[in-house]
Design a protein around this motif. Structure first.
Motif, short mmCIF file in Angstrom:
data_model
loop_
_atom_site.label_atom_id
_atom_site.label_comp_id
_atom_site.label_asym_id
_atom_site.label_seq_id
_atom_site.Cartn_x
_atom_site.Cartn_y
_atom_site.Cartn_z
N GLY A 1 -4.24 13.24 -5.22
CA GLY A 1 -4.19 11.80 -4.99
C GLY A 1 -4.90 10.96 -6.04
N VAL A 2 -5.44 11.60 -7.07
CA VAL A 2 -6.24 10.86 -8.05
C VAL A 2 -5.36 10.07 -9.04
CG1 VAL A 2 -6.46 12.66 -9.83
CG2 VAL A 2 -8.36 11.08 -9.41
N GLY A 3 -4.09 10.51 -9.16
CA GLY A 3 -3.18 9.77 -10.05
C GLY A 3 -2.56 10.60 -11.17
N LYS A 4 -2.47 11.91 -10.96
CA LYS A 4 -1.96 12.78 -12.02
C LYS A 4 -0.46 12.57 -12.28
CE LYS A 4 -3.16 16.40 -9.60
NZ LYS A 4 -3.75 15.69 -8.45
N THR A 5 0.32 12.63 -11.19
CA THR A 5 1.77 12.53 -11.36
C THR A 5 2.14 11.18 -11.97
OG1 THR A 5 2.03 13.96 -9.44
CG2 THR A 5 3.97 12.76 -10.15
N LEU B 1 1.36 22.18 -8.72
CA LEU B 1 0.55 23.37 -8.49
C LEU B 1 -0.34 23.19 -7.27
CD1 LEU B 1 -0.65 24.44 -12.03
CD2 LEU B 1 1.11 25.46 -10.62
N GLU B 2 -0.61 21.92 -6.88
CA GLU B 2 -1.59 21.72 -5.82
C GLU B 2 -1.12 22.18 -4.46
OE1 GLU B 2 -1.40 17.78 -7.47
OE2 GLU B 2 -1.98 17.10 -5.49
N ASN B 3 0.20 22.34 -4.29
CA ASN B 3 0.66 22.76 -2.97
C ASN B 3 0.73 24.26 -2.81
OD1 ASN B 3 0.84 20.09 -2.39
ND2 ASN B 3 3.00 19.95 -2.92
N PHE C 1 0.81 -1.22 0.00
CA PHE C 1 0.00 0.00 0.00
C PHE C 1 0.85 1.28 0.00
CE2 PHE C 1 -2.75 -3.10 2.47
CZ PHE C 1 -3.51 -3.46 1.36
N PHE C 2 2.07 1.20 -0.53
CA PHE C 2 2.90 2.41 -0.60
C PHE C 2 2.19 3.49 -1.41
CE2 PHE C 2 3.79 -0.15 -4.28
CZ PHE C 2 3.84 0.78 -5.30
N GLN C 3 2.56 4.75 -1.14
CA GLN C 3 1.82 5.87 -1.76
C GLN C 3 2.65 6.66 -2.76
OE1 GLN C 3 1.52 7.00 2.23
NE2 GLN C 3 1.05 4.80 2.26
N ASP C 4 3.87 6.20 -3.02
CA ASP C 4 4.72 6.95 -3.95
C ASP C 4 4.23 6.77 -5.38
OD1 ASP C 4 7.45 6.85 -2.01
OD2 ASP C 4 6.07 5.16 -1.92
N LEU D 1 -6.65 8.33 -4.33
CA LEU D 1 -5.96 7.03 -4.18
C LEU D 1 -4.86 7.08 -3.13
CD1 LEU D 1 -5.45 6.07 -7.92
CD2 LEU D 1 -6.91 4.89 -6.28
N ARG D 2 -4.18 8.23 -3.07
CA ARG D 2 -3.10 8.31 -2.10
C ARG D 2 -3.65 8.19 -0.67
NH1 ARG D 2 -1.31 13.06 -2.64
NH2 ARG D 2 -0.23 12.68 -4.57
N GLY D 3 -4.77 8.87 -0.43
CA GLY D 3 -5.39 8.79 0.89
C GLY D 3 -5.86 7.37 1.20
N1 LIG Z 1 -3.26 4.49 -12.98
C1 LIG Z 1 -2.67 4.06 -11.86
N2 LIG Z 1 -2.27 2.77 -11.75
C2 LIG Z 1 -1.70 2.33 -10.62
N3 LIG Z 1 -1.45 3.10 -9.55
C3 LIG Z 1 -1.82 4.39 -9.58
C4 LIG Z 1 -2.45 4.93 -10.74
N4 LIG Z 1 -2.72 6.24 -10.50
C5 LIG Z 1 -2.26 6.49 -9.26
N5 LIG Z 1 -1.73 5.39 -8.70
C6 LIG Z 1 -1.13 5.34 -7.35
O1 LIG Z 1 -1.88 6.20 -6.49
C7 LIG Z 1 -1.04 7.01 -5.68
C8 LIG Z 1 -1.33 8.48 -5.90
O2 LIG Z 1 -1.06 8.84 -7.24
P1 LIG Z 1 -0.38 10.23 -7.67
O3 LIG Z 1 -0.06 10.12 -9.12
O4 LIG Z 1 0.74 10.57 -6.76
O5 LIG Z 1 -1.59 11.24 -7.47
P2 LIG Z 1 -1.66 12.82 -7.71
O6 LIG Z 1 -0.43 13.23 -8.45
O7 LIG Z 1 -2.90 13.03 -8.51
O8 LIG Z 1 -1.77 13.45 -6.37
C9 LIG Z 1 0.39 6.59 -6.02
O9 LIG Z 1 0.85 5.64 -5.07
C10 LIG Z 1 0.27 5.92 -7.37
O10 LIG Z 1 1.25 4.93 -7.51
#
Ligand SMILES: Nc1ncnc2c1ncn2[C@@H]1O[C@H](COP(=O)(O)OP(=O)(O)O)[C@@H](O)[C@H]1O
Ligand SMILES: [Mg+2]
Length: 435
Positions: free
Chosen positions: A66-70, A199-201, A20-23, A305-307
């Motif tokens: 946390g939605v997965g942008k980066t 930009l979110e910070n 469940f890592f969040q990186d 997702l991060r949360g």
């Molecule tokens: N499409 C995806 N497939 C697998 N893991 C994802 C996906 N999108 C996000 N995650 C996971 O969710 C977490 C948050 O994503 P992140 O890209 O950092 O979000 P954001 O940049 O929108 O805040 C990370 O741990 C990332 O690995």
């Protein structure tokens, strides 16, 4: 010699460690590989296609925190490299206190590093040498530099200068242009993709500054041939920066907004992680958390997702192995997955304590009032003024602190209506409405 890993409690599920890592995911990283990426095909295709056949592009990607942008842009960069663009893992952040000079210096450093990473032999080229001198001056703590947090060669350069050499906007744009010409003359290379993140910070004031910085660097940076820029942040942040000035809006593609993954995709994301993290490769991993608990938590976290991953990580850490009879040697895999009720209870206690340690009384009070009132409520500042009996200034201060600490989030604005606020998954867990 390969050093064996120490046992962890996750081993009872045949996992090497917490899945469940969040990186963000990273190409070729052993544990956080982009092989774990799921979904997002349409968005990826759209961002990728836009690069092709254009000499330079400017795109923006928005979505809740946390939605997965980066992570999506990490994937886009991998595809761009396959399509003969230069890109690296490096993200270029906007930072509080940025000026056109500091930001330009940071971008130039990232472009320089990107070329070096993709074409190490280009180091001797005159354009690269000119860039190197400038970047070095921009990063050194003395000699016109200022504080540099840049770990050179590190994969995630977060820091970088806050002061830049005075002349950087006199000679820098030419140096940047020479670099971009050089890579395109090298043949086969179509351009360079630059990832502007974070930009979110930024506060509203910082966002206005970011827009000003982009405006003043429009011709010298954004419009350079061969440069492809992707700007990433929350929906409103991206909107505010791109739309503040028509001269910027007109050269950006309409922002792409990332919707939350759907529930089957979230289960797939976890399934792929469990599989990838299994300890004994010959056996399947067993899910450490019940699927029904995932459903409810994801709902509470509303696309973040991060949360969600943080809560699963924290919750599992509290629960694994503590609430069940210990497995016997005869049936080692008999530890059942953690269920929603125990997870929610453990997280409620943990986040309640965290709230008291992270926030001072003038923040905890209003938050608890909101929780008692209705943890699921979506409210405007005006409604909070009466709930909290605070002035508008007071409400906006408390709100901005609660948003900053991740207890409240702002829904993306709809038209001209007032901004609506809701409690984050973490707060909802404290409020006991999950479970
Ligand atoms: N499409 C995806 N497939 C697998 N893991 C994802 C996906 N999108 C996000 N995650 C996971 O969710 C977490 C948050 O994503 P992140 O890209 O950092 O979000 P954001 O940049 O929108 O805040 C990370 O741990 C990332 O690995
Ligand atoms: Mg991000």
């Amino acid at each position: 010699m390969s050093i064996p890993a120490l046992p962890t409690v996750w081993n009872v599920y045949n996992l090497r460690g917490s899945p469940f890592f969040q990186d963000t995911l990273v190409q070729k990283h052993d544990h956080r590989s982009l092989d774990l990426f799921v979904g997002r095909q349409a968005e990826l295709d759209s961002l990728r296609r836009y690069l092709h056949g254009r000499d330079g592009t400017r795109q923006a990607l928005g979505g809740v925190s946390g939605v997965g942008k980066t992570t999506l842009v990490q994937m886009l960069k991998v595809q761009a490299v396959a399509d003969h663009y230069f890109a690296t893992e490096t993200l270029v952040p906007f930072m509080t206190g940025d000026t056109p000079e500091t930001f330009f210096g940071r971008v130039l450093g990232a472009v320089y590093e990107t070329i070096l990473a993709n074409r190490p032999m280009s180091g001797g080229n005159p354009a690269m040498q000119a860039a190197q001198q400038m970047v070095r001056a921009a990063r050194l703590p003395t000699g016109g530099g200022g504080l540099s947090l840049f770990g050179f060669g590190s994969s995630f350069a977060k820091g970088v200068t806050l002061t830049a050499p005075k002349g950087i906007l006199i000679d820098g744009p030419r140096v940047l242009r020479d670099l971009l010409t050089m890579i395109r003359e090298a043949g086969e290379v179509r351009g360079l993709l630059l990832h502007l993140n974070n930009l979110e910070n930024l506060t509203t004031g910082d966002l206005a500054v970011a827009a000003d910085v982009l405006l003043s660097l429009r011709d010298n940076l954004l419009m350079q041939e061969g440069l492809h820029v992707i700007l990433v942040g929350t929906t409103d942040a991206v909107h505010d920066v791109v739309n503040k000035y028509p001269q910027i809006r007109n050269v950006f593609r309409t922002p792409v907004h990332l919707q939350p993954l759907d529930l089957p995709e979230v289960h797939e994301l976890l399934r792929v992680r469990y599989h990838h993290w299994r300890l004994d490769r010959k056996r399947a991993a067993s899910p450490p958390v019940e699927p029904a608990a995932i459903d409810r938590l994801f709902e509470a976290f509303q696309g973040d997702l991060r949360g969600l991953l943080k809560a699963l990580d924290d919750g599992a850490e509290e629960c694994i192995g503590l609430r069940h009879p210990i497995a016997s040697a005869a049936s080692p895999s008999s530890v059942p997955p953690v269920a929603l009720a125990e997870l929610a209870e453990a997280l409620q206690a943990r986040y309640y304590a965290l709230m008291h340690s992270e926030l001072d009384k003038p923040r905890v009070g209003p938050l608890e009032q909101w929780l008692r009132h209705d943890p699921a409520a979506v409210v405007t500042q005006k409604e909070l003024m009466s709930l909290w009996s605070l002035s508008q200034g007071g409400v906006s201060q408390v709100l901005s602190d609660l948003v900053g600490a991740g207890y409240v989030f702002a829904h993306p604005r709809k038209g001209k209506g007032a901004i609506q606020y809701g409690l984050s998954g973490k707060s909802r867990l404290i409020g006991g409405i999950v479970g």
